[in-house]
Design an enzyme around this catalytic site. Structure first.
Site, PDB file in Angstrom:
ATOM      1  N   ASN A 124      57.571  42.641  27.305  1.00  0.00           N
ATOM      2  CA  ASN A 124      58.566  43.495  26.662  1.00  0.00           C
ATOM      3  C   ASN A 124      59.965  42.928  26.873  1.00  0.00           C
ATOM      4  OD1 ASN A 124      59.020  45.970  25.190  1.00  0.00           O
ATOM      5  ND2 ASN A 124      59.893  46.820  27.067  1.00  0.00           N
ATOM      6  N   VAL A 133      61.478  44.857  16.561  1.00  0.00           N
ATOM      7  CA  VAL A 133      60.319  44.952  17.446  1.00  0.00           C
ATOM      8  C   VAL A 133      60.807  45.870  18.571  1.00  0.00           C
ATOM      9  CG1 VAL A 133      58.713  43.705  18.940  1.00  0.00           C
ATOM     10  CG2 VAL A 133      59.500  42.658  16.797  1.00  0.00           C
ATOM     11  N   PRO A 134      60.511  47.169  18.447  1.00  0.00           N
ATOM     12  CA  PRO A 134      61.252  48.214  19.174  1.00  0.00           C
ATOM     13  C   PRO A 134      60.922  48.360  20.662  1.00  0.00           C
ATOM     14  CG  PRO A 134      59.528  49.209  17.880  1.00  0.00           C
ATOM     15  CD  PRO A 134      59.512  47.737  17.553  1.00  0.00           C
ATOM     16  N   CYS A 135      61.320  47.370  21.440  1.00  0.00           N
ATOM     17  CA  CYS A 135      61.114  47.441  22.887  1.00  0.00           C
ATOM     18  C   CYS A 135      61.910  48.592  23.506  1.00  0.00           C
ATOM     19  CB  CYS A 135      61.452  46.113  23.546  1.00  0.00           C
ATOM     20  SG  CYS A 135      63.064  45.450  23.132  1.00  0.00           S
ATOM     21  N   HIS A 136      62.925  49.074  22.794  1.00  0.00           N
ATOM     22  CA  HIS A 136      63.706  50.208  23.318  1.00  0.00           C
ATOM     23  C   HIS A 136      62.889  51.491  23.389  1.00  0.00           C
ATOM     24  CE1 HIS A 136      64.236  50.467  18.920  1.00  0.00           C
ATOM     25  NE2 HIS A 136      64.328  51.775  19.122  1.00  0.00           N
TER      26      HIS A 136
END
Length: 170
Positions: A124, A133-136
């Site tokens: 991540n 690429v929604p690592c949040h």
């Protein structure tokens, strides 16, 4: 490797967009440019960045997302380096819908490796294409915000924007 670079203004800071014909290769905040360049070197070796306008296939969904169309980023074509495991984790991140979050453990279970929370966290953290690429959307098991390469305040803003920020996370 020859890639193209553009800048994109958002409510939470200027983004650097790195792309080629294969798709979006990197997206990071301008104040984290060195991190982005390090990840590009790690994933692709020697990279030359040439200033060029990003295609509408990248900028239009970003504009729509920041205007409130949270599903708009689903259409952005990404092309990443990384290991097979990292790409598997990054694909799983794209399956976390806007408005939702997942813990590292939940993400590990989603990729069929329920005991790999730490490895999931490492993958991540190596994600070169933030926001798209929604690592949040990955949070601590206890529901708290955890680190984010763009800074925890930006993570908080993104989760509020998406309607995923529970009172416990404020």
């Amino acid at each position: 490797m020859q890639l193209q670079l553009d800048r994109f203004t958002t409510p939470i800071g200027e983004l650097l967009l790195v792309f080629d014909d294969a798709g979006l290769r990197a997206l990071d905040f301008v104040d984290f440019e060195e991190r982005m360049r390090r990840l590009l070197r790690l994933h692709y070796g020697d990279v030359t960045l040439t200033d060029a306008p990003a295609p509408a296939a990248i900028t239009a969904p970003l504009t729509a997302y920041f205007a409130g169309d949270l599903a708009a980023l689903d259409s952005v074509k990404v092309a990443t380096g990384g290991t097979d495991f990292q790409r598997e984790v990054w694909a799983a991140l794209r399956n976390i819908p806007a408005g939702a979050t997942a813990s590292y453990g939940e993400l590990a279970a989603a990729v069929g490796r329920p005991k790999a929370s730490r490895a999931i966290g490492m993958a991540n953290g190596s994600n070169p294409i933030g926001i798209v690429v929604p690592c949040h959307r990955v949070i601590g098991a206890n529901g708290t915000l955890t680190g984010y390469a763009g800074g925890v305040e930006r993570k908080r803003w993104l989760l509020r924007h998406e309607g995923a920020l529970a009172d416990a996370l404020i």
